[in-house]
Scaffold this active site. Structure first.
Site, PDB file in Angstrom:
ATOM      1  N   HIS A  84       0.936  -0.930   0.334  1.00 43.14           N
ATOM      2  CA  HIS A  84       0.001  -0.341  -0.163  1.00 43.14           C
ATOM      3  C   HIS A  84       0.605   1.660  -0.045  1.00 43.14           C
ATOM      4  CE1 HIS A  84      -3.610   2.770   1.203  1.00 43.14           C
ATOM      5  NE2 HIS A  84      -2.708   3.372   1.768  1.00 43.14           N
ATOM      6  N   ASP A 163     -15.307   3.420   7.470  1.00 46.11           N
ATOM      7  CA  ASP A 163     -13.946   3.565   7.286  1.00 46.11           C
ATOM      8  C   ASP A 163     -14.440   4.810   6.190  1.00 46.11           C
ATOM      9  OD1 ASP A 163     -11.568   4.934   6.687  1.00 46.11           O
ATOM     10  OD2 ASP A 163     -11.694   3.799   5.095  1.00 46.11           O
ATOM     11  N   ARG A 170     -14.722  13.302   7.588  1.00 43.53           N
ATOM     12  CA  ARG A 170     -12.767  13.855   9.119  1.00 43.53           C
ATOM     13  C   ARG A 170     -12.404  14.774   7.096  1.00 43.53           C
ATOM     14  NH1 ARG A 170      -9.747   8.949   8.426  1.00 43.53           N
ATOM     15  NH2 ARG A 170      -7.926  10.644   8.946  1.00 43.53           N
ATOM     16  N   SER A 185      -7.756   4.149   9.425  1.00 41.64           N
ATOM     17  CA  SER A 185      -8.201   4.154   8.154  1.00 41.64           C
ATOM     18  C   SER A 185      -7.597   3.089   7.299  1.00 41.64           C
ATOM     19  CB  SER A 185      -8.345   5.621   7.903  1.00 41.64           C
ATOM     20  OG  SER A 185      -8.781   5.656   6.493  1.00 41.64           O
ATOM     21  N   LYS A 189      -8.794  -1.501   6.591  1.00 43.77           N
ATOM     22  CA  LYS A 189      -9.201  -1.684   5.381  1.00 43.77           C
ATOM     23  C   LYS A 189      -7.696  -2.442   4.440  1.00 43.77           C
ATOM     24  CE  LYS A 189      -8.639   2.409   3.561  1.00 43.77           C
ATOM     25  NZ  LYS A 189      -9.073   4.030   2.857  1.00 43.77           N
TER      26      LYS A 189
END
Ligand code: URA
Length: 435
Positions: A84, A163, A170, A185, A189
């Site tokens: 990621h 999320d 947010r 967050s 995921k």
């Protein structure tokens, strides 16, 4: 239990209990009589100011991860690895490193996102190839990982609904820039996506979420701790986003650069990052005994075309017209090709990634809001990188667009380059490894 008491506790610097955190996430995610947005935003603001300790963050992440479906990868009979990136400009690493790692025998399972604002998203880049499907079912996802060794899909609606709702809130309440909230967050995921091992590429610099190395390090350490606490082999690298990665920024331009890199002709920083990230992922997948062995294997896959063949297989498996990968000249080209020239001599000290990312978006390559439609051929090709010598009149970059009236954008691209008289040292792409 009352939400107002939990808000007040965090406002006053208290530590939330597991029961309280699970009450909040369950209450905010339910469809009937959920905790209202005004109370949730007050709690997010209290967390932003007061922070959370490691235990609170791990519980929050676990509660968010279990707010929806989790992907079961137990039918993949090997270690599964995921990567990621916290988001950058010109970041096509997944399309390079995923196929390379898979070509070296590891199972790569990736759930990716779309681009917003100055940052691009892997899904959009993949969709620049006609026919590419990013919405595989869980069964198709698992089958493809077993048969092809790699699958890259979009996040389904049922994964981590907490999320989705919290991030949207947010975004409009000034509560994005909180390390506990960003870390939970991202990690909720990643954990819901099911891989055994996760490599996080945490970027810092002008084009990144975290502007400084110190903040990026804090975020990376927090995420690695969460991953480990929840039983996954989680590692991170801290990488430079003080100039765009590689030379191409924009969807099909980046896919073409990924293809070139897999033919062994990539730009230096992208090649270096692919080798480092790939080596770590191979070590996590237990396909090599150490990082040096991993680096050698990835470099080999970049030069013997096995990584390229895996990219073709990935597009073919997901319905994409893989002849675009085999013959990248098939990608449509923008109507206008606008060169940007240097107005003085010098050495490139910096290329403002944020400015380049925003300019690419204004040329049509990105979205200002989630509903905008992307022009896949638009973007920017850099001709100079940090450290390069430049003579007045040299080509700095070329802008590609189908839009008229982009003079101001062209000026911004020019101004994104900072030149200085003396030679400039080129920084490494990977600044730290967190394990
Ligand atoms: N990316 C995410 O997925 N979540 C954040 O909070 C920030 C960046």
């Amino acid at each position: 239990m009352r939400m107002v008491d939990i808000i007040e506790k965090k406002r006053d610097g208290g530590k939330l209990s597991e029961e309280e955190i699970r009450f909040v996430i369950k209450g905010y995610s339910r469809s009937k009589n959920p905790i209202p947005d005004y109370q949730m935003s007050a709690l997010c603001m209290a967390i932003l100011f007061r922070g959370m300790d490691d235990e609170e963050i791990a519980i929050l992440t676990d509660a968010m991860m279990h707010s929806g479906d989790t992907i079961d990868l137990s039918a993949v009979h090997d270690i599964t690895v995921d990567k990621h990136s916290t988001g950058g400009v010109g970041d096509k690493t997944s399309l390079v490193v995923g196929p390379l790692v898979s070509a070296c025998g590891a199972k790569v399972c990736k759930m990716s996102g779309r681009g917003l604002g100055h940052t691009g998203g892997t899904l959009d880049k993949m969709e620049s190839v006609p026919g590419m499907r990013i919405g595989l079912s869980e069964e198709e996802f698992v089958k493809q990982i077993n048969n092809v060794g790699i699958a890259i899909i979009g996040q389904t609606r049922s994964v981590d609904p907490a999320d989705k709702k919290m991030y949207a809130l947010r975004d409009v309440t000034g509560t994005v820039e909180s390390i506990p909230l960003i870390a939970s967050s991202i990690m909720s995921k990643k954990l819901a996506a099911g891989s055994n091992a996760i490599l996080l590429d945490v970027k810092f610099g002008s084009g990144a979420f975290m502007k400084t190395f110190e903040k990026a390090k804090e975020l990376a350490e927090t995420m690695v701790k969460i991953g480990k606490a929840l039983g996954r082999d989680t590692r991170a690298i801290l990488t430079d986003m003080d100039q765009p990665l590689g030379l191409a920024v924009g969807n099909s331009l980046e896919v073409k650069e990924a293809i070139k890199t897999l033919h062994g002709e990539g730009p230096k920083d992208l090649v270096e990052l692919a080798i480092e990230a790939g080596a770590i992922m191979l070590e996590q997948a237990k396909k090599v005994n150490n990082l040096d062995e991993g680096r050698a294997k990835i470099a080999q896959a970049m030069h013997d075309e096995s990584g390229f063949k895996k990219l073709v297989a990935l597009f073919k498996a997901q319905g994409g017209d893989f002849t675009y990968i085999e013959k990248p000249e098939k990608f449509p080209v923008s109507k206008y090709e606008i060169p940007v020239y240097a107005e003085k001599d010098g050495y490139v000290r910096r290329i403002d990634s944020l400015e380049i990312g925003l300019s690419a978006m204004r040329l049509g390559a990105g979205r200002e809001t989630m509903d905008d439609v992307i022009d896949m051929s638009a973007g920017i090709l850099l001709n100079k990188k940090v450290g390069d010598e430049v003579k007045k009149g040299d080509l700095l970059a070329t802008c590609y667009t189908n839009r008229m009236g982009v003079e101001k954008v062209i000026e911004d691209v020019h101004n994104a380059f900072s030149l200085e008289k003396d030679p400039v040292k080129v920084p490494p792409i990977v600044h730290a490894y967190i394990h």
